[in-house]
Write a protein that holds these residues in place. Structure first.
Motif, PDB file in Angstrom:
ATOM      1  N   ALA A 605       0.811  -1.222   0.000  1.00  0.00           N
ATOM      2  CA  ALA A 605       0.000   0.000   0.000  1.00  0.00           C
ATOM      3  C   ALA A 605       0.834   1.257   0.000  1.00  0.00           C
ATOM      4  CB  ALA A 605      -0.926   0.013   1.207  1.00  0.00           C
ATOM      5  N   THR A 606       2.092   1.168   0.474  1.00  0.00           N
ATOM      6  CA  THR A 606       2.878   2.384   0.595  1.00  0.00           C
ATOM      7  C   THR A 606       3.954   2.486  -0.452  1.00  0.00           C
ATOM      8  OG1 THR A 606       4.376   1.283   2.127  1.00  0.00           O
ATOM      9  CG2 THR A 606       2.496   2.426   3.085  1.00  0.00           C
ATOM     10  N   GLY A 607       4.136   1.463  -1.310  1.00  0.00           N
ATOM     11  CA  GLY A 607       5.185   1.516  -2.318  1.00  0.00           C
ATOM     12  C   GLY A 607       4.816   2.437  -3.445  1.00  0.00           C
ATOM     13  N   PRO A 608       5.808   2.915  -4.146  1.00  0.00           N
ATOM     14  CA  PRO A 608       5.536   3.788  -5.292  1.00  0.00           C
ATOM     15  C   PRO A 608       4.924   3.011  -6.433  1.00  0.00           C
ATOM     16  CG  PRO A 608       7.863   3.324  -5.162  1.00  0.00           C
ATOM     17  CD  PRO A 608       7.261   2.713  -3.914  1.00  0.00           C
ATOM     18  N   MET A 609       3.974   3.689  -7.163  1.00  0.00           N
ATOM     19  CA  MET A 609       3.317   3.048  -8.296  1.00  0.00           C
ATOM     20  C   MET A 609       4.224   3.140  -9.504  1.00  0.00           C
ATOM     21  SD  MET A 609      -0.648   4.290  -7.917  1.00  0.00           S
ATOM     22  CE  MET A 609      -0.156   5.982  -7.910  1.00  0.00           C
ATOM     23  N   PRO A 610       4.116   2.134 -10.385  1.00  0.00           N
ATOM     24  CA  PRO A 610       4.944   2.157 -11.598  1.00  0.00           C
ATOM     25  C   PRO A 610       4.657   3.417 -12.408  1.00  0.00           C
ATOM     26  CG  PRO A 610       3.907   0.011 -11.313  1.00  0.00           C
ATOM     27  CD  PRO A 610       3.287   0.915 -10.292  1.00  0.00           C
ATOM     28  N   ALA A 611       5.666   3.794 -13.192  1.00  0.00           N
ATOM     29  CA  ALA A 611       5.509   4.982 -14.039  1.00  0.00           C
ATOM     30  C   ALA A 611       4.375   4.771 -15.023  1.00  0.00           C
ATOM     31  CB  ALA A 611       6.815   5.279 -14.764  1.00  0.00           C
ATOM     32  N   GLY A 612       3.541   5.811 -15.198  1.00  0.00           N
ATOM     33  CA  GLY A 612       2.423   5.750 -16.148  1.00  0.00           C
ATOM     34  C   GLY A 612       1.190   5.085 -15.597  1.00  0.00           C
ATOM     35  N   HIS A 613       1.269   4.565 -14.389  1.00  0.00           N
ATOM     36  CA  HIS A 613       0.099   3.918 -13.794  1.00  0.00           C
ATOM     37  C   HIS A 613      -0.807   4.959 -13.149  1.00  0.00           C
ATOM     38  CE1 HIS A 613      -2.257   0.785 -11.868  1.00  0.00           C
ATOM     39  NE2 HIS A 613      -2.170   1.492 -10.729  1.00  0.00           N
ATOM     40  N   PRO A 615      -4.353   5.945 -10.709  1.00  0.00           N
ATOM     41  CA  PRO A 615      -5.138   5.308  -9.655  1.00  0.00           C
ATOM     42  C   PRO A 615      -6.470   4.799 -10.209  1.00  0.00           C
ATOM     43  CG  PRO A 615      -4.384   7.495  -8.999  1.00  0.00           C
ATOM     44  CD  PRO A 615      -4.092   7.353 -10.450  1.00  0.00           C
ATOM     45  N   GLY A 616      -6.914   3.726  -9.642  1.00  0.00           N
ATOM     46  CA  GLY A 616      -8.224   3.214 -10.035  1.00  0.00           C
ATOM     47  C   GLY A 616      -9.338   4.097  -9.485  1.00  0.00           C
ATOM     48  N   ARG A 617     -10.355   4.363 -10.328  1.00  0.00           N
ATOM     49  CA  ARG A 617     -11.459   5.236  -9.928  1.00  0.00           C
ATOM     50  C   ARG A 617     -12.654   4.387  -9.511  1.00  0.00           C
ATOM     51  NH1 ARG A 617     -13.926   8.391 -13.218  1.00  0.00           N
ATOM     52  NH2 ARG A 617     -13.453   7.248 -15.127  1.00  0.00           N
ATOM     53  N   VAL A 618     -13.165   4.716  -8.297  1.00  0.00           N
ATOM     54  CA  VAL A 618     -14.310   4.001  -7.746  1.00  0.00           C
ATOM     55  C   VAL A 618     -15.422   5.020  -7.486  1.00  0.00           C
ATOM     56  CG1 VAL A 618     -15.168   2.564  -5.868  1.00  0.00           C
ATOM     57  CG2 VAL A 618     -12.810   2.294  -6.681  1.00  0.00           C
ATOM     58  N   LEU A 619     -16.621   4.789  -8.053  1.00  0.00           N
ATOM     59  CA  LEU A 619     -17.784   5.640  -7.846  1.00  0.00           C
ATOM     60  C   LEU A 619     -18.705   4.978  -6.837  1.00  0.00           C
ATOM     61  CD1 LEU A 619     -19.531   8.089  -8.514  1.00  0.00           C
ATOM     62  CD2 LEU A 619     -20.501   6.794 -10.431  1.00  0.00           C
ATOM     63  N   LEU A 634     -12.067   4.312   4.760  1.00  0.00           N
ATOM     64  CA  LEU A 634     -11.394   3.104   4.276  1.00  0.00           C
ATOM     65  C   LEU A 634     -10.531   3.399   3.057  1.00  0.00           C
ATOM     66  CD1 LEU A 634     -14.271   0.464   4.665  1.00  0.00           C
ATOM     67  CD2 LEU A 634     -12.266   0.786   6.121  1.00  0.00           C
ATOM     68  N   PHE A 635     -11.047   4.167   2.113  1.00  0.00           N
ATOM     69  CA  PHE A 635     -10.303   4.414   0.887  1.00  0.00           C
ATOM     70  C   PHE A 635      -9.134   5.363   1.107  1.00  0.00           C
ATOM     71  CE2 PHE A 635     -13.662   2.249  -1.237  1.00  0.00           C
ATOM     72  CZ  PHE A 635     -13.157   1.831  -2.454  1.00  0.00           C
ATOM     73  N   GLU A 636      -9.156   6.100   2.237  1.00  0.00           N
ATOM     74  CA  GLU A 636      -7.987   6.913   2.536  1.00  0.00           C
ATOM     75  C   GLU A 636      -6.762   6.032   2.787  1.00  0.00           C
ATOM     76  OE1 GLU A 636      -8.995   9.428   5.760  1.00  0.00           O
ATOM     77  OE2 GLU A 636      -9.925  10.967   4.504  1.00  0.00           O
ATOM     78  N   ARG A 637      -6.964   4.790   3.136  1.00  0.00           N
ATOM     79  CA  ARG A 637      -5.863   3.861   3.398  1.00  0.00           C
ATOM     80  C   ARG A 637      -5.449   3.113   2.133  1.00  0.00           C
ATOM     81  NH1 ARG A 637      -5.455   3.153   8.937  1.00  0.00           N
ATOM     82  NH2 ARG A 637      -7.156   4.113  10.145  1.00  0.00           N
ATOM     83  N   LEU A 638      -6.133   3.412   1.037  1.00  0.00           N
ATOM     84  CA  LEU A 638      -5.816   2.767  -0.244  1.00  0.00           C
ATOM     85  C   LEU A 638      -5.432   3.843  -1.242  1.00  0.00           C
ATOM     86  CD1 LEU A 638      -8.816   0.243  -0.359  1.00  0.00           C
ATOM     87  CD2 LEU A 638      -6.461  -0.229   0.355  1.00  0.00           C
ATOM     88  N   PRO A 639      -4.186   4.258  -1.262  1.00  0.00           N
ATOM     89  CA  PRO A 639      -3.790   5.364  -2.148  1.00  0.00           C
ATOM     90  C   PRO A 639      -3.850   5.004  -3.615  1.00  0.00           C
ATOM     91  CG  PRO A 639      -1.883   4.441  -1.045  1.00  0.00           C
ATOM     92  CD  PRO A 639      -3.059   3.783  -0.401  1.00  0.00           C
ATOM     93  N   ALA A 640      -3.887   3.738  -3.940  1.00  0.00           N
ATOM     94  CA  ALA A 640      -3.945   3.347  -5.354  1.00  0.00           C
ATOM     95  C   ALA A 640      -5.343   3.503  -5.927  1.00  0.00           C
ATOM     96  CB  ALA A 640      -3.464   1.909  -5.524  1.00  0.00           C
TER      97      ALA A 640
END
Length: 673
Positions: A605-613, A615-619, A634-640
Motif C-alpha cells: 500500500a505504501t510503495g511507489p506506483m509504476p511509471a504511467g500507472h 489510480p483506479g477510480r471508484v464511484l 477506508l479508501f484513505e488507506r488505499l492510495p492506489a
C-alpha cells in the motif's frame, strides 16, 4: 248824603291825585284839578286809573309768561345738556368775564355754582399736554375773529380724564378786537372709545385671512373685511351700503341668494360649497358658512358670511378619491381582504372595504355602502368554529393599542392570517383589519413540520454526533449526543459561536475547514476528546459537508461525527502486539547466530506506483452519510484507488454513463434504483 258823597269823592280824588303824582307832572295835575269841575275830574281820573291798571296787569301777565317760558327753556336746555353731555360758555376777553352753563361745570368735574369761572379755572381743567396747542388755536381765533374748533382732554379734580370737543364764534368790536366768544363744549369720551373699539374690531377683522361680510335683512352689505375685497376684487366702497340688487361678479348666484334667504327665515346656520370664477384669482372653491343674528337693543337682524378658500382641499379630495379607487384596485389585486373602521363604535359605517373582503365573507356587493363592523361580524359568525371565543378575541384586539396578528381557522377548513393595525387619522382612532387566506401555506407548513419532525427523530436516532453551523460560524443545531460530549445541552449550545467552544490553537484550522466545506468541498478529519471525569476518551471521525438552510435559504455547514473509539483502541492494540512481536523477534535473533540478512519486502500500500500507472477510480452511490463517511475513511488507506461519492442516485448514474469509472459501488435500495 250829598256831603257824604262829596266827601267820598274828594277822598277818592285825593287818592287819585296821589296816584297821578307818581305818573304825571305835578303842574298838569293841579291845573286839571283847578279848571275842571270836581265831578268831571273825578270821573276822568277814575277812568284813567282803571285803564292804567288794566294795562299794567296785561304787562305783568306777559312778563310772567315770558319768564315762565324762559325758565322752561332754561330747564330744557339744562336737561338737553345733560342728555348730550353738552355745556356752553360766554366769554368777554377784554374784561375777562366768563359764564358757564351747568353742563359746562359738570364737564370740568365741578358742581354748578361752586365757583366763579374765569380763564385761570378754565386752564387748570385742560390737560397739560393739550394746553399749548389749545391756546395757540384760541389765540388764532381771537386774533382773526373767526371760528374756534378744538378737541382736547379735561382733567377733573378727582383725576378723571375726559375728552371734549369745544366750538366757539368770536365777535370783534369796532376796533377789531375780540370782544366776545360764545360757544359750546361737548363730552366726546364715549364717542372716541366707541371709535377706538370700532377701529380695533375693524383691525382684527382685517387680520382674518378668511373673507368675511355682513348683510342686513334686506341683503345690503354693511361690512366687508380686507380679505373679502382682496378675494373678490371689489372695493369696500363699491359694495358697502349699496342697493341689494348690485351683483358681485363671480359670486352672486340664485343658489347663494336662496341660501341667504333660508338662513334669515329659519335662523339656522347654512353652509354653501360652490366653485366661483373670481376676477382676481380665477376659478376657486369657496365654502361659505352663513350665521344669522339679531341685535338685542335695536332688533335689527342680518347674517354674517365667512368664506374659506377650500380649493386645495377639493383638489386633494379628488386626488384622494382617485387614489382610494386605485388603492381599492391595488388591494383587490393583492388577494387580501381589508377593511378600516373606527376603534370603538361597531355601528359606524366602515371607512374602507375592498372587494376581496366582501367575497371572503360572502357579503353581497350592494351591502358595501353603509356596511358596519357589526354587519361584518354577523356575516362571519357562521364560519367561526367557536363564535363566542372569536367575538371575545375581537373585543380583546379592539381594546389593545398595539398591532395584533393571529391565525383564524374556519369551520370550512380555511385558515386565515388575521391582522389588526391601530392608527390615528385626524385625531380619530382607526383600525385597519386584514385577512389573508393561507390555507395552502398552512397545509404545506404542516407537512414540512411533519417531515422535519421525522428528520429530527432520525437525527436523534443516528448513533453519532451531528451539528450545523451557519456562515458566521454559529451553531444552529446540535444533537443531544454531541452536546453531552461538549459538556452542555442542545439548548445551551445553539446560537453560540464556534470560537466559544474550540480552543484558540485549533480555531484557525477548524475555521478554514468549515470555510472549505461552505465552498462545496467535503472535508474529513479526526478529533480526539480526552477523558474527563467519568467520561472516557472519545475518538470521532468528522465529515464537513455543505447544505442549504430550509428557512433562510443560506449556505450552512453540516458536521457528522462517527465514534471510532473501538477502531482506535483495536488499532492501538494491534500496534502494541506488533511492537511486542517485533521485540520478541529481536530478542530471539540476538540469542542465535545471525544469518545472512534477507531483502526486506516493501508494503504494497505504501510503495511507489509504476511509471504511467493511474489510480483506479471508484464511484460510490449512497445516500446514507454514515456509510459514505465509512467508505471515505477506508479508501484513505488505499492510495492506489480514488473514491468519488454521490448522494443522488440519478446524478450518480449519469456520471457513471458519461465517464465510466473502474468500479461502481451503489445502494440498490435507493428510491430511483
Amino acid at each position: 248824603m250829598v256831603a257824604g258823597a262829596l266827601g267820598s269823592a274828594l277822598l277818592a280824588s285825593l287818592a287819585g291825585l296821589a296816584s297821578l303824582r307818581a305818573t304825571l307832572p305835578l303842574g298838569a295835575v293841579l291845573l286839571a284839578w283847578c279848571l275842571a269841575p270836581i265831578p268831571l275830574v273825578l270821573a276822568a281820573w277814575v277812568a284813567r286809573q282803571m285803564a292804567l291798571a288794566a294795562a299794567q296787569a296785561r304787562l305783568l301777565a306777559n312778563r310772567t309768561a315770558q319768564l315762565a317760558a324762559a325758565q322752561a327753556q332754561v330747564q330744557q336746555l339744562q336737561l338737553a345738556e345733560q342728555v348730550v353731555a353738552l355745556g356752553s360758555f360766554d366769554w368777554y376777553p377784554l374784561t375777562g368775564a366768563l359764564s358757564w352753563s351747568e353742563g359746562h361745570y359738570r364737564l370740568w368735574g365741578r358742581q354748578p355754582g361752586t365757583l366763579v369761572p374765569d380763564y385761570t379755572v378754565f386752564r387748570q381743567g385742560v390737560h397739560p399736554d393739550d394746553l399749548p396747542a389749545l391756546e395757540a388755536e384760541l389765540q388764532r381765533a381771537l386774533s382773526e375773529g373767526g371760528h374756534y374748533d378744538f378737541c382736547h382732554r379735561v382733567c377733573w379734580p378727582d383725576g378723571t380724564v375726559r375728552h371734549v370737543h369745544a366750538r366757539g364764534d368770536v365777535t370783534l368790536d369796532g376796533l377789531g378786537r375780540a370782544a366776545r366768544m360764545l360757544g359750546t363744549v361737548q363730552d366726546i369720551t364715549a364717542e372716541l372709545e366707541a371709535q377706538a373699539h370700532l377701529q380695533l374690531h375693524q383691525f382684527v377683522l382685517n387680520t382674518i385671512t378668511d373673507p368675511i361680510s355682513v348683510l342686513d335683512a334686506d341683503g345690503v352689505y354693511r361690512l366687508v373685511n380686507s380679505a373679502w375685497t382682496g378675494a373678490t376684487g371689489v372695493p369696500a366702497a363699491a359694495i358697502v351700503n349699496q342697493p341689494a340688487i348690485t351683483p358681485i361678479p363671480g359670486i352672486s348666484s340664485p343658489e347663494r341668494r336662496a341660501m341667504q334667504a333660508r338662513c334669515m327665515a329659519t335662523g339656522e346656520v347654512q353652509v354653501l360649497l360652490a366653485e366661483l370664477d373670481l376676477p382676481a384669482h380665477g376659478r376657486r372653491w369657496w365654502e361659505t358658512t352663513m350665521y344669522p343674528f339679531t341685535e338685542p337693543r335695536s332688533g335689527r337682524s342680518g347674517l354674517v358670511k365667512i368664506s374659506r378658500d377650500v380649493t386645495a382641499r377639493q383638489t386633494a379630495g379628488k386626488a384622494l378619491a382617485a387614489s382610494v379607487d386605485n388603492l381599492r384596485l391595488t388591494l383587490n389585486a393583492t388577494g387580501d381582504a381589508i377593511f378600516a373602521s373606527g376603534a370603538h363604535d361597531p355601528s359606524e359605517p366602515l371607512l374602507f372595504v375592498n372587494d376581496r373582503m366582501l367575497q371572503m365573507w360572502n357579503i353581497p356587493p350592494e351591502r358595501a355602502a353603509g356596511l358596519t363592523p357589526a354587519d361584518v361580524m354577523a356575516h362571519a359568525r357562521p364560519y367561526f368554529v367557536n363564535p363566542d371565543r372569536e367575538f371575545a378575541r375581537v373585543a380583546e384586539v379592539i381594546a389593545s393599542r398595539g398591532v395584533q396578528e393571529d391565525r383564524l381557522t374556519l369551520n370550512d377548513g380555511r385558515v386565515l392570517l388575521r391582522r389588526c393595525i391601530p392608527a390615528v387619522e385626524a385625531g380619530r382612532q382607526v383600525r385597519v383589519w386584514g385577512f389573508r387566506d393561507i390555507t395552502v401555506e398552512a397545509r404545506a407548513l404542516a407537512g414540512l413540520r411533519a417531515v422535519e419532525a421525522q428528520q429530527r427523530a432520525l437525527l436523534a436516532a443516528f448513533p453519532g454526533y451531528i451539528a450545523c453551523l451557519d456562515a458566521s460560524l454559529h451553531y444552529t443545531y446540535v444533537n443531544a449526543r454531541l452536546a453531552a460530549l461538549l459538556g452542555g445541552t442542545p439548548e445551551s449550545l445553539v446560537g453560540r459561536s464556534l470560537s466559544e467552544l474550540v480552543s484558540a490553537e485549533r480555531l484557525p484550522q477548524l475555521s478554514r475547514q468549515v470555510a472549505r466545506a461552505l465552498d462545496g468541498e467535503v472535508i474529513h478529519f479526526e478529533r480526539h476528546h480526552p477523558a474527563q471525569g467519568d467520561r472516557p476518551e472519545v475518538h470521532v471521525l468528522v465529515t464537513l459537508a455543505r447544505a442549504l438552510d430550509r428557512q433562510s435559504g443560506e449556505a450552512a455547514c453540516f458536521a457528522f461525527g462517527t465514534d471510532i473509539t473501538p477502531q482506535k483502541q483495536t488499532e492501538a492494540a494491534l500496534l502494541t502486539a506488533r511492537d511486542e512481536a517485533q521485540a520478541a523477534i529481536r530478542a530471539m535473533s540476538a540469542a542465535r547466530p545471525e544469518p545472512a540478512a534477507p531483502v526486506p519486502a516493501e508494503p504494497l500500500a505504501t510503495g511507489p506506483m509504476p511509471a504511467g500507472h493511474r489510480p483506479g477510480r471508484v464511484l460510490y452511490i449512497e445516500d446514507n452519510p454514515a456509510n459514505t463517511l465509512l467508505m471515505t475513511v477506508l479508501f484513505e488507506r488505499l492510495p492506489a484507488l480514488r473514491l468519488q461519492c454521490e448522494s443522488q442516485a440519478q446524478v450518480g448514474l449519469e456520471r457513471a454513463l458519461a465517464d465510466p469509472p473502474d468500479l461502481v459501488l451503489l445502494d440498490i435500495q435507493m428510491p430511483v434504483l
